[in-house]
Design an enzyme around this catalytic site. Structure first.
Site, PDB file in Angstrom:
ATOM      1  N   ALA A  62      21.045  10.128 -14.643  1.00 40.34           N
ATOM      2  CA  ALA A  62      19.668  10.522 -14.331  1.00 40.34           C
ATOM      3  C   ALA A  62      19.653  12.004 -13.992  1.00 40.34           C
ATOM      4  O   ALA A  62      20.653  12.553 -13.519  1.00 40.34           O
ATOM      5  CB  ALA A  62      19.159   9.706 -13.148  1.00 40.34           C
ATOM      6  N   GLY A 107      23.496   6.965 -14.976  1.00 41.21           N
ATOM      7  CA  GLY A 107      22.598   6.442 -16.011  1.00 41.21           C
ATOM      8  C   GLY A 107      23.175   6.570 -17.418  1.00 41.21           C
ATOM      9  O   GLY A 107      22.793   5.811 -18.310  1.00 41.21           O
ATOM     10  N   GLU A 110      25.238   3.616 -17.804  1.00 40.68           N
ATOM     11  CA  GLU A 110      24.306   2.475 -17.870  1.00 40.68           C
ATOM     12  C   GLU A 110      23.685   2.375 -19.274  1.00 40.68           C
ATOM     13  O   GLU A 110      23.457   1.280 -19.783  1.00 40.68           O
ATOM     14  CB  GLU A 110      23.238   2.615 -16.784  1.00 40.68           C
ATOM     15  CG  GLU A 110      23.859   2.436 -15.390  1.00 40.68           C
ATOM     16  CD  GLU A 110      22.910   2.791 -14.262  1.00 40.68           C
ATOM     17  OE1 GLU A 110      22.435   3.949 -14.231  1.00 40.68           O
ATOM     18  OE2 GLU A 110      22.631   1.932 -13.424  1.00 40.68           O
ATOM     19  N   GLU A 130      27.036   7.310  -8.261  1.00 43.34           N
ATOM     20  CA  GLU A 130      25.834   7.415  -7.433  1.00 43.34           C
ATOM     21  C   GLU A 130      26.142   7.402  -5.932  1.00 43.34           C
ATOM     22  O   GLU A 130      25.459   8.047  -5.136  1.00 43.34           O
ATOM     23  CB  GLU A 130      24.853   6.283  -7.767  1.00 43.34           C
ATOM     24  CG  GLU A 130      24.138   6.459  -9.098  1.00 43.34           C
ATOM     25  CD  GLU A 130      24.875   5.873 -10.295  1.00 43.34           C
ATOM     26  OE1 GLU A 130      26.093   5.615 -10.190  1.00 43.34           O
ATOM     27  OE2 GLU A 130      24.235   5.682 -11.352  1.00 43.34           O
TER      28      GLU A 130
HETATM   29  N1  CAA Z   1      21.251  15.901 -13.732  1.00 45.36           N
HETATM   30  C1  CAA Z   1      20.790  17.153 -13.922  1.00 45.36           C
HETATM   31  N2  CAA Z   1      21.569  18.180 -14.316  1.00 45.36           N
HETATM   32  C2  CAA Z   1      22.876  17.907 -14.525  1.00 45.36           C
HETATM   33  C3  CAA Z   1      23.430  16.631 -14.351  1.00 45.36           C
HETATM   34  C4  CAA Z   1      22.545  15.591 -13.941  1.00 45.36           C
HETATM   35  N3  CAA Z   1      22.965  14.324 -13.785  1.00 45.36           N
HETATM   36  N4  CAA Z   1      24.752  16.692 -14.605  1.00 45.36           N
HETATM   37  C5  CAA Z   1      25.013  17.960 -14.940  1.00 45.36           C
HETATM   38  N5  CAA Z   1      23.884  18.713 -14.898  1.00 45.36           N
HETATM   39  C6  CAA Z   1      23.732  20.120 -15.184  1.00 45.36           C
HETATM   40  C7  CAA Z   1      24.332  20.976 -14.086  1.00 45.36           C
HETATM   41  O1  CAA Z   1      23.428  21.114 -12.995  1.00 45.36           O
HETATM   42  C8  CAA Z   1      24.593  22.258 -14.830  1.00 45.36           C
HETATM   43  O2  CAA Z   1      23.374  22.963 -14.960  1.00 45.36           O
HETATM   44  P1  CAA Z   1      23.261  24.508 -14.468  1.00 45.36           P
HETATM   45  O3  CAA Z   1      24.182  25.235 -15.408  1.00 45.36           O
HETATM   46  O4  CAA Z   1      21.815  24.811 -14.675  1.00 45.36           O
HETATM   47  O5  CAA Z   1      23.719  24.547 -13.053  1.00 45.36           O
HETATM   48  C9  CAA Z   1      24.987  21.793 -16.217  1.00 45.36           C
HETATM   49  O6  CAA Z   1      24.481  20.477 -16.340  1.00 45.36           O
HETATM   50  C10 CAA Z   1      26.500  21.730 -16.415  1.00 45.36           C
HETATM   51  O7  CAA Z   1      27.041  20.913 -15.394  1.00 45.36           O
HETATM   52  P2  CAA Z   1      28.283  21.372 -14.487  1.00 45.36           P
HETATM   53  O8  CAA Z   1      28.300  22.846 -14.331  1.00 45.36           O
HETATM   54  O9  CAA Z   1      28.250  20.546 -13.227  1.00 45.36           O
HETATM   55  O10 CAA Z   1      29.492  20.926 -15.428  1.00 45.36           O
HETATM   56  P3  CAA Z   1      30.977  20.555 -14.976  1.00 45.36           P
HETATM   57  O11 CAA Z   1      31.772  20.477 -16.229  1.00 45.36           O
HETATM   58  O12 CAA Z   1      31.445  21.460 -13.907  1.00 45.36           O
HETATM   59  O13 CAA Z   1      30.877  19.083 -14.324  1.00 45.36           O
HETATM   60  C11 CAA Z   1      30.149  16.795 -14.240  1.00 45.36           C
HETATM   61  C12 CAA Z   1      30.520  18.002 -15.125  1.00 45.36           C
HETATM   62  C13 CAA Z   1      31.401  16.294 -13.496  1.00 45.36           C
HETATM   63  C14 CAA Z   1      29.626  15.696 -15.147  1.00 45.36           C
HETATM   64  C15 CAA Z   1      29.073  17.248 -13.206  1.00 45.36           C
HETATM   65  O14 CAA Z   1      28.031  17.909 -13.907  1.00 45.36           O
HETATM   66  C16 CAA Z   1      28.462  16.098 -12.446  1.00 45.36           C
HETATM   67  O15 CAA Z   1      29.074  15.568 -11.523  1.00 45.36           O
HETATM   68  N6  CAA Z   1      27.206  15.727 -12.806  1.00 45.36           N
HETATM   69  C17 CAA Z   1      26.480  14.684 -12.096  1.00 45.36           C
HETATM   70  C18 CAA Z   1      26.994  13.305 -12.472  1.00 45.36           C
HETATM   71  C19 CAA Z   1      26.266  12.263 -11.644  1.00 45.36           C
HETATM   72  O16 CAA Z   1      26.341  12.225 -10.429  1.00 45.36           O
HETATM   73  N7  CAA Z   1      25.547  11.358 -12.330  1.00 45.36           N
HETATM   74  C20 CAA Z   1      24.764  10.315 -11.691  1.00 45.36           C
HETATM   75  C21 CAA Z   1      23.330  10.756 -11.559  1.00 45.36           C
HETATM   76  S1  CAA Z   1      22.361   9.643 -10.598  1.00 45.36           S
HETATM   77  C22 CAA Z   1      22.020   8.338 -11.654  1.00 45.36           C
HETATM   78  O17 CAA Z   1      22.359   8.357 -12.812  1.00 45.36           O
HETATM   79  C23 CAA Z   1      21.238   7.199 -11.030  1.00 45.36           C
HETATM   80  C24 CAA Z   1      21.014   6.042 -11.958  1.00 45.36           C
HETATM   81  O18 CAA Z   1      21.656   5.035 -11.861  1.00 45.36           O
HETATM   82  C25 CAA Z   1      19.993   6.103 -12.974  1.00 45.36           C
END
Ligand code: CAA
Length: 255
Positions: A62, A107, A110, A130
């Site tokens: 998400a 997500g 998922e 999450e």
């Molecule tokens: N939402 C919005 N933006 C996201 C994102 C997300 N889930 N994941 C990554 N991005 C964005 C980052 O903010 C970044 O944007 P900016 O350059 O504008 O800052 C860009 O994508 C690149 O990401 P990173 O710089 O973080 O890349 P990385 O290689 O260093 O790390 C990663 C990769 C480990 C996947 C890291 O991005 C991360 O941990 N992302 C979040 C993963 C997460 O927690 N997902 C669960 C979301 S909640 C959910 O999904 C609830 C549900 O059940 C529906």
């Protein structure tokens, strides 16, 4: 548009195309996905492949930037909508394959779990992180993951939020196959094996297996008898059995 629907031969390919945000599921991406699933449902595709643009991510979950500051009612509505969109994928009349080309988190995993099959590139990383955000999965992860890998492993993954590599995902049955090369090509080749069969029987087989974990055994056996009878009354079944008797290959027509 952040969701692209293209065709490769007789297969529909949906690509999440928002690589600058690691293909995260914003509200507008979810709406576009819903439209694309409906289009595929009404098409004559033999199977659907779902993948992400770029080499880094299938989908990072998400869109966290959209979550911040949401009201409780907005959050409840979003979870219900995300679940409903993925239910459309789960219930398509043709098989679906997630081609996991990189990160599949939250997500994103998922989304892959709502596909019938999952194939991951060897470098893919997956998880439901999450808990690290103080949240729990909201697009079906707590319900589909235990059905796929069992309760004990699902509790481990969801309550630790830890990341799995493709090898572990294969070992615990989260993915069906690991692709050494091009994951999209591997997903299409996986889908191609179903071309020899009729869509009604494929769908009934999938539905019977999926319902196995929802009901007690005696109920499940009744469902199997019902769906087996539905398959039996198709023209494909008549053709399949006649072809066997006449020692020739069947020509299925999806009827
Ligand atoms: N939402 C919005 N933006 C996201 C994102 C997300 N889930 N994941 C990554 N991005 C964005 C980052 O903010 C970044 O944007 P900016 O350059 O504008 O800052 C860009 O994508 C690149 O990401 P990173 O710089 O973080 O890349 P990385 O290689 O260093 O790390 C990663 C990769 C480990 C996947 C890291 O991005 C991360 O941990 N992302 C979040 C993963 C997460 O927690 N997902 C669960 C979301 S909640 C959910 O999904 C609830 C549900 O059940 C529906």
């Amino acid at each position: 548009m952040s969701v692209k629907l293209t065709w490769q031969d007789e297969f529909a390919v949906i690509t999440l195309d928002r690589p600058q945000a690691l293909n995260a599921l914003s509200a507008s991406v979810l709406r576009e996905l819903a439209q694309a699933f409906d289009e595929v449902a009404g098409s004559n595709a033999r199977a659907l492949i779902v993948t992400g643009a770029g080499v880094k991510a299938f989908c990072a979950g998400a869109d966290i930037k959209e979550l911040v500051g949401r009201s409780l009612s907005e959050q409840r509505r979003d979870a219900a909508y995300g679940q409903a969109v993925l239910a459309r994928l789960d219930e398509l009349p043709m098989p679906s394959v997630a081609a996991i080309n990189g990160y599949a988190f939250g997500g994103g995993l998922e989304l892959a779990l709502a596909c019938t099959f999952r194939i991951a590139v060897a470098t893919a990383k997956m998880g439901l992180p999450e808990i690290k955000l103080g949240l729990i999965p909201g697009y079906g992860g707590t319900q589909r993951l235990p059905r796929v890998i069992g309760e004990a492993r699902a509790l481990d993954l969801i309550m630790s939020g830890r990341t799995l590599d493709a090898e572990e995902a294969l070992r615990i049955g989260l993915v069906h196959r690991v692709a050494e090369g091009d994951v999209l090509a591997a997903a299409i080749s996986n889908a191609r094996q179903f071309n020899a069969y009729g869509l009604p029987a494929l769908r009934l087989a999938r539905d019977a297996v999926k319902r196995a974990l929802d009901v007690p055994l005696h109920e499940g056996l009744k469902i199997e008898a019902d769906l087996n009878t539905l398959a039996f009354q198709t023209q494909d079944a008549l053709e399949g059995m006649n072809a066997f008797m006449q020692k020739r290959k069947p020509k299925f027509t999806d009827r």
